[in-house]
Design a protein around this motif. Structure first.
Motif, mmCIF file in Angstrom:
data_model
loop_
_atom_site.group_PDB
_atom_site.id
_atom_site.type_symbol
_atom_site.label_atom_id
_atom_site.label_comp_id
_atom_site.label_asym_id
_atom_site.label_seq_id
_atom_site.Cartn_x
_atom_site.Cartn_y
_atom_site.Cartn_z
ATOM 1 N N LEU A 7 0.853 -1.182 0.000
ATOM 2 C CA LEU A 7 0.000 0.000 0.000
ATOM 3 C C LEU A 7 0.894 1.239 0.000
ATOM 4 O O LEU A 7 1.646 1.469 0.944
ATOM 5 N N VAL A 8 0.799 2.051 -1.051
ATOM 6 C CA VAL A 8 1.659 3.235 -1.149
ATOM 7 C C VAL A 8 0.930 4.490 -0.688
ATOM 8 O O VAL A 8 1.537 5.394 -0.119
ATOM 9 N N PHE A 9 -0.370 4.574 -0.947
ATOM 10 C CA PHE A 9 -1.169 5.701 -0.465
ATOM 11 C C PHE A 9 -2.133 5.187 0.586
ATOM 12 O O PHE A 9 -3.062 4.448 0.276
ATOM 13 N N LYS A 10 -1.902 5.565 1.855
ATOM 14 C CA LYS A 10 -2.769 5.163 2.953
ATOM 15 C C LYS A 10 -3.671 6.334 3.309
ATOM 16 O O LYS A 10 -3.195 7.400 3.708
ATOM 17 N N VAL A 11 -4.967 6.130 3.169
ATOM 18 C CA VAL A 11 -5.920 7.205 3.432
ATOM 19 C C VAL A 11 -5.726 7.785 4.820
ATOM 20 O O VAL A 11 -5.818 9.003 5.026
ATOM 21 N N ASP A 12 -5.434 6.929 5.795
ATOM 22 C CA ASP A 12 -5.269 7.394 7.177
ATOM 23 C C ASP A 12 -4.179 8.456 7.304
ATOM 24 O O ASP A 12 -4.216 9.284 8.215
ATOM 25 N N ASP A 13 -3.196 8.445 6.392
ATOM 26 C CA ASP A 13 -2.088 9.404 6.461
ATOM 27 C C ASP A 13 -2.435 10.741 5.819
ATOM 28 O O ASP A 13 -1.658 11.705 5.957
#
Length: 309
Positions: A7-13
């Motif tokens: 996972l490269v784009f984590k919504v939580d971040d």
């Protein structure tokens, strides 16, 4: 075989006043050298999707996101228009000194869950900002396609604009909930705006694929390759057996296709963000590597990841 990189784009971040969940239908646009922009859609606090991008460095089989998320780069349409309840970018294509962004417009419905149409927005600053081409969709349901069409992927070849897109063929009530079936069709255009849809089916239903999602097409060694999503109709939201997976089809002319499930080369993980679903991929080549951006469980709820080969 594809090598998963996680996972490269984590919504939580990246949660903010606009981004509350999901990062769906990611695709990369090459700016120069190893610099790209990755476009996607996220849902706001009302569950409505809007388009964003984030800069990325893509090199030697790795994707590194840089900077902050930019957007929304297009606001919801006026009340009552085809995109007043959601906008999801589906692909970008360069046309002279402009960028054409084809996107999915959402409307809630009464008897079924939603209606989808294909819109167009144009950028004059290499993808930093966009303006609608029109308040109405460039492709919508019509006399031959009575339900909806969506999720286009467009290329230009020998001055012919070619589009593979999703066409719904009907809804049915399953467990007291309306579920759609849709397959992949093909259309052509001389200008990228007015499309000749003659009903040509590119990839059709079978026992595995009772609904086929967003295609991605590129050419390799004179063969067209299409990666697509597919699922069954019943229990696909909760069952890994029935949920979205990624498939591959090949064609010599871009019109007649043959599925090659056995050659897709990527499967659900045993336990991870993509152990129940994989869908909405974008496959592209850069400096000797082939990259695949894709979503996982719950239509990209956690974000998007990638694989290479």
């Amino acid at each position: 075989m594809w090598i998963k990189k996680g996972l490269v784009f984590k919504v939580d971040d990246y949660r903010n006043q606009f981004i509350k969940s999901h990062a769906s239908i990611p695709f990369a646009y090459h700016i120069e050298k190893n610099i790209f922009k990755i476009y996607f859609s996220s849902r706001n606090e009302n569950g409505k999707s809007l388009p964003y991008y984030i800069d990325a460095i893509i090199s030697e089989g790795n994707i590194k996101l840089t900077g902050e998320v930019v957007g929304p780069i297009l606001e919801l349409g006026r009340l009552g228009s085809f995109d007043d309840s959601g906008i999801m970018p589906s692909c970008l294509i360069k046309n002279k000194n402009q960028l054409y962004m084809y996107y999915i417009g959402w409307n809630p419905q009464v008897t079924v869950s939603y209606r989808l149409s294909i819109g167009l927005a144009i950028s004059d600053d290499n993808g930093l900002s966009f303006k609608r081409y029109s308040e109405g969709p460039i492709c919508d349901r019509n006399i031959n396609e009575p339900y909806f069409n969506t999720a286009p992927f467009v290329i230009i070849e020998n001055n012919i604009w070619k589009m593979w897109y999703i066409s719904c063929t009907g809804w049915e009530m399953i467990n007291n909930y309306p579920e759609p079936s849709y397959h992949i069709k093909y259309a052509e255009s001389n200008d990228g705006i007015n499309w000749n849809r003659n009903g040509s089916i590119s990839v059709d239903y079978d026992e595995r694929a009772q609904a086929l999602g967003r295609p991605c097409v590129f050419k390799q060694n004179d063969i067209y390759k299409m990666y697509f999503s597919y699922r069954k109709t019943n229990q696909y939201r909760i069952s890994a057996l029935d949920g979205y997976k990624l498939g591959l089809a090949l064609s010599s002319d871009g019109i007649v296709w043959k599925k090659k499930y056995e050659d897709t080369g990527i499967e659900l993980s045993d336990s991870a963000w993509d152990d129940h679903m994989m869908e909405y991929c974008h496959v592209f080549k850069h400096e000797g590597f082939i990259y695949m951006l894709y979503n996982g469980n719950d239509f990209g709820k956690e974000g998007f990841g990638y694989a290479i080969k």
